[in-house]
Design a protein around this motif. Structure first.
Motif, PDB file in Angstrom:
ATOM      1  N   GLU A   3      15.188  18.522  33.092  1.00 23.60           N
ATOM      2  CA  GLU A   3      14.902  18.079  34.449  1.00 23.60           C
ATOM      3  C   GLU A   3      16.163  18.076  35.294  1.00 23.60           C
ATOM      4  O   GLU A   3      16.142  18.394  36.491  1.00 23.60           O
ATOM      5  CB  GLU A   3      14.285  16.673  34.429  1.00 23.60           C
ATOM      6  N   CYS A   4      17.286  17.755  34.679  1.00 22.67           N
ATOM      7  CA  CYS A   4      18.576  17.781  35.363  1.00 22.67           C
ATOM      8  C   CYS A   4      18.879  19.195  35.865  1.00 22.67           C
ATOM      9  O   CYS A   4      19.266  19.393  37.024  1.00 22.67           O
ATOM     10  CB  CYS A   4      19.680  17.296  34.430  1.00 22.67           C
ATOM     11  N   CYS A   5      18.672  20.175  35.006  1.00 20.00           N
ATOM     12  CA  CYS A   5      18.933  21.573  35.373  1.00 20.00           C
ATOM     13  C   CYS A   5      17.989  22.039  36.480  1.00 20.00           C
ATOM     14  O   CYS A   5      18.397  22.743  37.410  1.00 20.00           O
ATOM     15  CB  CYS A   5      18.786  22.476  34.151  1.00 20.00           C
ATOM     16  N   ARG A   6      16.728  21.623  36.401  1.00 23.81           N
ATOM     17  CA  ARG A   6      15.758  22.003  37.440  1.00 23.81           C
ATOM     18  C   ARG A   6      16.138  21.378  38.776  1.00 23.81           C
ATOM     19  O   ARG A   6      16.041  22.019  39.834  1.00 23.81           O
ATOM     20  CB  ARG A   6      14.348  21.561  37.035  1.00 23.81           C
ATOM     21  N   CYS A   7      16.585  20.139  38.740  1.00 21.80           N
ATOM     22  CA  CYS A   7      16.968  19.433  39.951  1.00 21.80           C
ATOM     23  C   CYS A   7      18.158  20.129  40.624  1.00 21.80           C
ATOM     24  O   CYS A   7      18.168  20.328  41.846  1.00 21.80           O
ATOM     25  CB  CYS A   7      17.312  17.985  39.613  1.00 21.80           C
ATOM     26  N   PHE A   8      19.144  20.514  39.825  1.00 16.45           N
ATOM     27  CA  PHE A   8      20.307  21.212  40.361  1.00 16.45           C
ATOM     28  C   PHE A   8      19.900  22.553  40.962  1.00 16.45           C
ATOM     29  O   PHE A   8      20.339  22.926  42.046  1.00 16.45           O
ATOM     30  CB  PHE A   8      21.345  21.432  39.258  1.00 16.45           C
ATOM     31  N   GLN A   9      19.068  23.282  40.248  1.00 16.72           N
ATOM     32  CA  GLN A   9      18.654  24.603  40.719  1.00 16.72           C
ATOM     33  C   GLN A   9      17.897  24.500  42.036  1.00 16.72           C
ATOM     34  O   GLN A   9      18.092  25.301  42.953  1.00 16.72           O
ATOM     35  CB  GLN A   9      17.790  25.301  39.662  1.00 16.72           C
ATOM     36  N   GLN A  10      17.049  23.484  42.161  1.00 18.76           N
ATOM     37  CA  GLN A  10      16.245  23.310  43.364  1.00 18.76           C
ATOM     38  C   GLN A  10      17.076  22.865  44.562  1.00 18.76           C
ATOM     39  O   GLN A  10      16.903  23.375  45.674  1.00 18.76           O
ATOM     40  CB  GLN A  10      15.145  22.268  43.107  1.00 18.76           C
ATOM     41  N   LEU A  59      22.844   9.737  33.443  1.00 21.97           N
ATOM     42  CA  LEU A  59      23.257   8.895  34.558  1.00 21.97           C
ATOM     43  C   LEU A  59      22.067   8.449  35.398  1.00 21.97           C
ATOM     44  O   LEU A  59      22.032   7.328  35.919  1.00 21.97           O
ATOM     45  CB  LEU A  59      24.244   9.679  35.434  1.00 21.97           C
ATOM     46  N   VAL A  60      21.063   9.339  35.542  1.00 24.11           N
ATOM     47  CA  VAL A  60      19.876   9.005  36.351  1.00 24.11           C
ATOM     48  C   VAL A  60      18.615   8.953  35.488  1.00 24.11           C
ATOM     49  O   VAL A  60      17.496   9.031  35.990  1.00 24.11           O
ATOM     50  CB  VAL A  60      19.707  10.022  37.506  1.00 24.11           C
ATOM     51  N   SER A  61      18.819   8.845  34.179  1.00 18.32           N
ATOM     52  CA  SER A  61      17.721   8.648  33.223  1.00 18.32           C
ATOM     53  C   SER A  61      16.666   9.759  33.262  1.00 18.32           C
ATOM     54  O   SER A  61      15.459   9.505  33.331  1.00 18.32           O
ATOM     55  CB  SER A  61      17.043   7.285  33.469  1.00 18.32           C
ATOM     56  N   ILE A  62      17.139  11.017  33.246  1.00 17.23           N
ATOM     57  CA  ILE A  62      16.219  12.153  33.160  1.00 17.23           C
ATOM     58  C   ILE A  62      16.652  13.055  32.014  1.00 17.23           C
ATOM     59  O   ILE A  62      17.762  12.933  31.486  1.00 17.23           O
ATOM     60  CB  ILE A  62      16.164  12.957  34.471  1.00 17.23           C
ATOM     61  N   SER A  63      15.782  13.982  31.606  1.00 16.73           N
ATOM     62  CA  SER A  63      16.102  14.900  30.522  1.00 16.73           C
ATOM     63  C   SER A  63      17.080  15.965  31.008  1.00 16.73           C
ATOM     64  O   SER A  63      17.239  16.180  32.222  1.00 16.73           O
ATOM     65  CB  SER A  63      14.825  15.578  30.031  1.00 16.73           C
TER      66      SER A  63
END
Length: 298
Positions: A227-234, A220-224
């Motif tokens: 990176e999606c999992c890291r973004c959520f965790q952060q 949806l936001v053109s990331i791997s």
């Protein structure tokens, strides 16, 4: 009733008085008055927010950081930031004062708006500030904020709009005067992460009843996926899959409270394809079965 629209995580406040868009939400574990986003309800909105703890202690998470606020203390949250009350003592009670930043500029295009409002609210120069009575200028803000909340939650008096506007403007003046030297322009990466997580979470909220794949959320936001999992965790403090599961449980609780649907029907309605797993996860999360939860609420 002063209600708001819930579109994904975006809260659009519908003020009772449209020509004076200032509102206060009073929140306890039992609920929120007037209707809105309350305890443990992740959201963001375009208004500025000052939240003051009236009783007990609360914890508020804004992005990656969690802040403890005790009775008599308060927190400022900039516009468009994801936030959630993660903890509230049983006797806890807090009031959130929401209003648009345009109220601080007097009129559109003013020097005050261009110099002292928009640079701070649009660019995330200071996303949050916690106010404690130990500091003189913060103590003054707390006093004015408490009085403003009292005025807004009491019977309407003639001319109170002027008093509220003056109070909010004075609070803002004290705030920017004391933090101006410490503010920093956020990185493009910070702003990009904010936009990404809002898009991904809104997608989950709008499609939780469907079979959502992790690849869909990331794409949806053109990331791997990584990176999606890291973004959520952060920014959310958990994984995308766990967030989805917890959100489905939250929606199932709403249906258990407000409908006569069977537990099986509810499980499938909120996106669980395995009824047994729904029961198992619900019990693990809430320390009771869906049926026990429904009986407890009756």
């Amino acid at each position: 009733m002063n209600k708001e629209e819930k579109i994904g995580l975006h809260e659009t406040n519908k003020y009772k008085d449209l020509v004076f868009p200032v509102g206060v939400y009073t929140v306890t574990k039992a609920g929120i008055v007037p209707d809105g986003r309350g305890y443990k309800d992740l959201h963001w909105h375009e208004e500025l927010q000052f939240t003051m703890v009236l009783e007990g202690t609360m914890k508020m998470r804004v992005n990656t950081e969690e802040y403890e606020i005790k009775k008599g203390e308060a927190i400022y949250i900039n516009r468009n930031l994801l936030h959630i009350t993660t903890f509230l003592t049983d006797d806890g009670k807090y009031a959130s004062l929401n209003f648009p930043d345009k109220l601080l500029g007097f009129f559109s295009g003013s020097r005050m708006e261009q110099s002292d409002v928009l640079p701070f609210t649009v660019n995330y120069l200071f996303p949050i500030v916690v106010f404690k009575a130990e500091m003189g200028w913060q103590k003054k803000i707390l006093q004015i904020l408490k009085e403003t909340i009292r005025i807004l939650t009491s019977n309407k008096q003639k001319g109170q709009e002027y008093l509220i506007s003056m109070n909010l403007t004075y609070i803002w003046h004290l705030l920017i005067s004391n933090v101006r030297k410490d503010v920093k322009i956020p990185s493009k990466s910070y702003v990009r992460k904010q936009q990404r997580i809002q898009s991904m979470l809104s997608y989950i909220h709008e499609n939780y009843m469907n079979d959502i794949k992790l690849e869909e959320i990331a794409g949806l936001v053109s990331i791997s996926v990584g990176e999606c999992c890291r973004c959520f965790q952060q920014l959310v403090g958990t994984s995308p899959n766990k967030y989805l599961l917890n959100y489905r449980i939250a929606k199932s609780m709403e249906l258990l409270n407000s409908t006569a649907l069977s537990v099986t029907e509810i499980a499938f309605a909120v996106g669980f394809n395995d009824f047994s797993y729904f029961i198992q996860y619900f019990k693990k999360s809430k320390e009771m079965t869906p049926t026990e939860y429904r009986k407890q609420k009756c």
